[in-house]
Design a protein around this motif. Structure first.
Motif, PDB file in Angstrom:
ATOM      1  N   GLN A  40      -9.968  36.551 -70.193  1.00  0.00           N
ATOM      2  CA  GLN A  40      -9.176  37.516 -69.431  1.00  0.00           C
ATOM      3  C   GLN A  40      -9.984  38.113 -68.289  1.00  0.00           C
ATOM      4  OE1 GLN A  40      -7.890  41.593 -70.680  1.00  0.00           O
ATOM      5  NE2 GLN A  40      -5.839  40.681 -70.691  1.00  0.00           N
ATOM      6  N   ALA A  41     -11.278  38.352 -68.523  1.00  0.00           N
ATOM      7  CA  ALA A  41     -12.135  38.863 -67.448  1.00  0.00           C
ATOM      8  C   ALA A  41     -12.199  37.869 -66.292  1.00  0.00           C
ATOM      9  CB  ALA A  41     -13.536  39.149 -67.977  1.00  0.00           C
ATOM     10  N   VAL A  42     -12.269  36.580 -66.619  1.00  0.00           N
ATOM     11  CA  VAL A  42     -12.261  35.544 -65.581  1.00  0.00           C
ATOM     12  C   VAL A  42     -10.925  35.543 -64.856  1.00  0.00           C
ATOM     13  CG1 VAL A  42     -12.312  33.048 -65.182  1.00  0.00           C
ATOM     14  CG2 VAL A  42     -13.990  34.103 -66.728  1.00  0.00           C
ATOM     15  N   GLU A  43      -9.838  35.653 -65.616  1.00  0.00           N
ATOM     16  CA  GLU A  43      -8.502  35.665 -65.030  1.00  0.00           C
ATOM     17  C   GLU A  43      -8.341  36.827 -64.044  1.00  0.00           C
ATOM     18  OE1 GLU A  43      -3.825  35.946 -66.577  1.00  0.00           O
ATOM     19  OE2 GLU A  43      -5.482  35.864 -68.018  1.00  0.00           O
ATOM     20  N   MET A  44      -8.911  37.965 -64.397  1.00  0.00           N
ATOM     21  CA  MET A  44      -8.862  39.119 -63.501  1.00  0.00           C
ATOM     22  C   MET A  44      -9.734  38.896 -62.263  1.00  0.00           C
ATOM     23  SD  MET A  44      -9.195  41.955 -66.550  1.00  0.00           S
ATOM     24  CE  MET A  44      -9.375  43.398 -65.509  1.00  0.00           C
ATOM     25  N   LEU A  75      -8.019  49.426 -59.124  1.00  0.00           N
ATOM     26  CA  LEU A  75      -7.442  49.013 -60.407  1.00  0.00           C
ATOM     27  C   LEU A  75      -8.337  47.995 -61.099  1.00  0.00           C
ATOM     28  CD1 LEU A  75      -5.119  49.224 -62.401  1.00  0.00           C
ATOM     29  CD2 LEU A  75      -3.903  47.459 -61.088  1.00  0.00           C
ATOM     30  N   TYR A  76      -8.898  47.060 -60.338  1.00  0.00           N
ATOM     31  CA  TYR A  76      -9.797  46.059 -60.919  1.00  0.00           C
ATOM     32  C   TYR A  76     -10.985  46.729 -61.597  1.00  0.00           C
ATOM     33  CZ  TYR A  76     -13.267  42.313 -61.241  1.00  0.00           C
ATOM     34  OH  TYR A  76     -14.224  41.433 -61.706  1.00  0.00           O
ATOM     35  N   LEU A  77     -11.609  47.674 -60.911  1.00  0.00           N
ATOM     36  CA  LEU A  77     -12.768  48.360 -61.474  1.00  0.00           C
ATOM     37  C   LEU A  77     -12.388  49.170 -62.710  1.00  0.00           C
ATOM     38  CD1 LEU A  77     -14.503  49.565 -58.183  1.00  0.00           C
ATOM     39  CD2 LEU A  77     -15.247  47.700 -59.671  1.00  0.00           C
ATOM     40  N   GLN A  78     -11.260  49.856 -62.647  1.00  0.00           N
ATOM     41  CA  GLN A  78     -10.808  50.642 -63.797  1.00  0.00           C
ATOM     42  C   GLN A  78     -10.586  49.749 -65.017  1.00  0.00           C
ATOM     43  OE1 GLN A  78      -7.332  52.511 -62.087  1.00  0.00           O
ATOM     44  NE2 GLN A  78      -8.430  54.420 -61.623  1.00  0.00           N
ATOM     45  N   LEU A  79      -9.858  48.665 -64.825  1.00  0.00           N
ATOM     46  CA  LEU A  79      -9.541  47.776 -65.948  1.00  0.00           C
ATOM     47  C   LEU A  79     -10.783  47.068 -66.465  1.00  0.00           C
ATOM     48  CD1 LEU A  79      -6.187  46.135 -64.742  1.00  0.00           C
ATOM     49  CD2 LEU A  79      -6.490  48.020 -66.374  1.00  0.00           C
ATOM     50  N   MET A  80     -11.680  46.663 -65.553  1.00  0.00           N
ATOM     51  CA  MET A  80     -12.851  45.908 -65.982  1.00  0.00           C
ATOM     52  C   MET A  80     -13.861  46.792 -66.703  1.00  0.00           C
ATOM     53  SD  MET A  80     -13.799  42.792 -66.201  1.00  0.00           S
ATOM     54  CE  MET A  80     -12.944  41.878 -64.914  1.00  0.00           C
ATOM     55  N   ILE A  81     -13.959  48.054 -66.324  1.00  0.00           N
ATOM     56  CA  ILE A  81     -14.845  48.964 -67.061  1.00  0.00           C
ATOM     57  C   ILE A  81     -14.377  49.092 -68.504  1.00  0.00           C
ATOM     58  CG2 ILE A  81     -15.538  51.382 -67.315  1.00  0.00           C
ATOM     59  CD1 ILE A  81     -15.650  51.536 -64.235  1.00  0.00           C
ATOM     60  N   VAL A  82     -13.076  49.306 -68.685  1.00  0.00           N
ATOM     61  CA  VAL A  82     -12.523  49.405 -70.043  1.00  0.00           C
ATOM     62  C   VAL A  82     -12.708  48.082 -70.789  1.00  0.00           C
ATOM     63  CG1 VAL A  82     -10.394  49.739 -71.371  1.00  0.00           C
ATOM     64  CG2 VAL A  82     -10.867  51.182 -69.389  1.00  0.00           C
ATOM     65  N   HIS A  83     -12.510  46.979 -70.089  1.00  0.00           N
ATOM     66  CA  HIS A  83     -12.665  45.648 -70.679  1.00  0.00           C
ATOM     67  C   HIS A  83     -14.096  45.444 -71.175  1.00  0.00           C
ATOM     68  CE1 HIS A  83     -12.431  41.191 -70.887  1.00  0.00           C
ATOM     69  NE2 HIS A  83     -11.139  41.398 -71.025  1.00  0.00           N
ATOM     70  N   HIS A  84     -15.061  45.777 -70.347  1.00  0.00           N
ATOM     71  CA  HIS A  84     -16.472  45.646 -70.736  1.00  0.00           C
ATOM     72  C   HIS A  84     -16.812  46.580 -71.894  1.00  0.00           C
ATOM     73  CE1 HIS A  84     -17.226  42.904 -67.586  1.00  0.00           C
ATOM     74  NE2 HIS A  84     -18.402  43.343 -67.167  1.00  0.00           N
ATOM     75  N   MET A 115      -8.846  44.995 -73.966  1.00  0.00           N
ATOM     76  CA  MET A 115      -7.982  44.022 -73.304  1.00  0.00           C
ATOM     77  C   MET A 115      -6.914  44.717 -72.458  1.00  0.00           C
ATOM     78  SD  MET A 115      -8.995  40.917 -74.039  1.00  0.00           S
ATOM     79  CE  MET A 115      -7.649  39.731 -74.008  1.00  0.00           C
ATOM     80  N   ALA A 116      -6.721  44.229 -71.245  1.00  0.00           N
ATOM     81  CA  ALA A 116      -5.648  44.729 -70.392  1.00  0.00           C
ATOM     82  C   ALA A 116      -4.304  44.284 -70.958  1.00  0.00           C
ATOM     83  CB  ALA A 116      -5.822  44.213 -68.968  1.00  0.00           C
ATOM     84  N   THR A 117      -3.307  45.125 -70.823  1.00  0.00           N
ATOM     85  CA  THR A 117      -1.969  44.782 -71.303  1.00  0.00           C
ATOM     86  C   THR A 117      -1.294  43.831 -70.319  1.00  0.00           C
ATOM     87  OG1 THR A 117      -0.885  46.603 -70.125  1.00  0.00           O
ATOM     88  CG2 THR A 117      -1.783  47.085 -72.338  1.00  0.00           C
ATOM     89  N   PRO A 118      -0.241  43.144 -70.741  1.00  0.00           N
ATOM     90  CA  PRO A 118       0.496  42.297 -69.797  1.00  0.00           C
ATOM     91  C   PRO A 118       0.987  43.077 -68.580  1.00  0.00           C
ATOM     92  CG  PRO A 118       1.138  41.765 -72.037  1.00  0.00           C
ATOM     93  CD  PRO A 118       0.251  42.979 -72.124  1.00  0.00           C
ATOM     94  N   GLU A 119       1.409  44.320 -68.788  1.00  0.00           N
ATOM     95  CA  GLU A 119       1.875  45.139 -67.665  1.00  0.00           C
ATOM     96  C   GLU A 119       0.742  45.440 -66.689  1.00  0.00           C
ATOM     97  OE1 GLU A 119       4.512  45.327 -71.031  1.00  0.00           O
ATOM     98  OE2 GLU A 119       2.374  45.843 -70.912  1.00  0.00           O
ATOM     99  N   GLN A 120      -0.444  45.720 -67.218  1.00  0.00           N
ATOM    100  CA  GLN A 120      -1.594  45.978 -66.347  1.00  0.00           C
ATOM    101  C   GLN A 120      -2.005  44.734 -65.586  1.00  0.00           C
ATOM    102  OE1 GLN A 120      -4.143  47.541 -69.457  1.00  0.00           O
ATOM    103  NE2 GLN A 120      -3.968  49.637 -68.678  1.00  0.00           N
ATOM    104  N   MET A 121      -1.925  43.582 -66.240  1.00  0.00           N
ATOM    105  CA  MET A 121      -2.247  42.330 -65.547  1.00  0.00           C
ATOM    106  C   MET A 121      -1.258  42.065 -64.420  1.00  0.00           C
ATOM    107  SD  MET A 121      -5.056  41.097 -66.723  1.00  0.00           S
ATOM    108  CE  MET A 121      -4.969  39.467 -65.966  1.00  0.00           C
ATOM    109  N   THR A 122       0.008  42.367 -64.629  1.00  0.00           N
ATOM    110  CA  THR A 122       1.015  42.201 -63.582  1.00  0.00           C
ATOM    111  C   THR A 122       0.711  43.130 -62.411  1.00  0.00           C
ATOM    112  OG1 THR A 122       2.729  41.537 -65.152  1.00  0.00           O
ATOM    113  CG2 THR A 122       3.471  42.403 -63.033  1.00  0.00           C
TER     114      THR A 122
END
Length: 221
Positions: free
Chosen positions: A78-82, A169-178, A149-156
């Motif tokens: 998912q991190a790669v997908e983002m 948004l990328y930084l916010q989601l990736m910090i949580v992901h890491h 993990m980002a939700t489907p809505e967040q990925m959209t």
């Protein structure tokens, strides 16, 4: 980054060789040159004993370690997908550079993890391309319970974001992901014994801690 991945891959290959009983030639017996017979003094009134000491065989992975590797693969995917979205949607050169680092680094780690699972006879099922994280087809995300993990809505939302909005948004989601990956790492470090998996986990820990700090700096810039 490539050197770190190569070191982990080499360690994984050596571990697999040990499990398979590899030797320098087809007809040679395993090397026992490092083993030695030693005298162990007995307790008062008891005779002395001899014992053969030498390197112990590598410990097999625990169920927790196998599960960690199996689940870290789709987590990385998912991190790669983002991250592959950044070249066409990010406005910040620093965000693009960070995303490229995450893309290449985690793609390399995915290959190492998949190879390790195969070497120990464990399934890599369910570690596909990660496309299901976007919520296509209306199916429930099978990895939604993993930390970070980002939700489907967040990925959209991320796919639709452009410019500075994407960067934020990328930084916010990736910090949580890491941070979720670090939670998974802590769990396996507390419950594992396999040298190769423990090294994988520590590599994930050190790399993603450094990237979290970098992303926080970018958020504040």
């Amino acid at each position: 980054m490539r050197q770190r991945i190569a070191v982990v891959a080499t360690a994984m290959a050596l571990a697999a060789c040990g499990l398979a009983g590899c030797s320098g030639g087809d007809d040679k017996k395993p090397d026992t040159g490092q083993k030695a017979t030693v005298l162990q003094p007995g307790r008062p009134g008891e005779p002395n004993k001899t014992a053969v000491i030498g390197p112990s065989p590598a410990k097999p992975p625990t169920d927790a370690e196998v599960r960690f590797v199996q689940m870290m693969i789709p987590h990385h995917q998912q991190a790669v997908e983002m991250s592959v979205l950044a070249p066409g949607q990010a406005s910040s050169a620093q965000v693009k550079a960070l995303a490229d680092r995450i893309d290449k680094g985690q793609a390399g780690e995915i290959s190492v993890m998949q190879s390790w699972l195969k070497s120990v006879g464990k399934s890599t099922a369910g570690t596909g391309t990660g496309g299901g994280h976007g919520g296509h087809g209306g199916k429930k995300d099978p990895h939604a319970g993993m930390p970070g993990m980002a939700t489907p809505e967040q990925m959209t939302q991320l796919r639709e974001a452009k410019g500075a909005a994407f960067d934020k948004l990328y930084l916010q989601l990736m910090i949580v992901h890491h941070q979720g990956a670090l939670t998974m790492v802590k769990d396996v470090l507390d419950r594992g014994t396999n040298v190769t998996v423990q090294q994988m986990a520590r590599d994930v820990q050190s790399t993603q801690l450094a990237e979290i700090n970098r992303m926080k700096d970018l958020m504040e810039a």
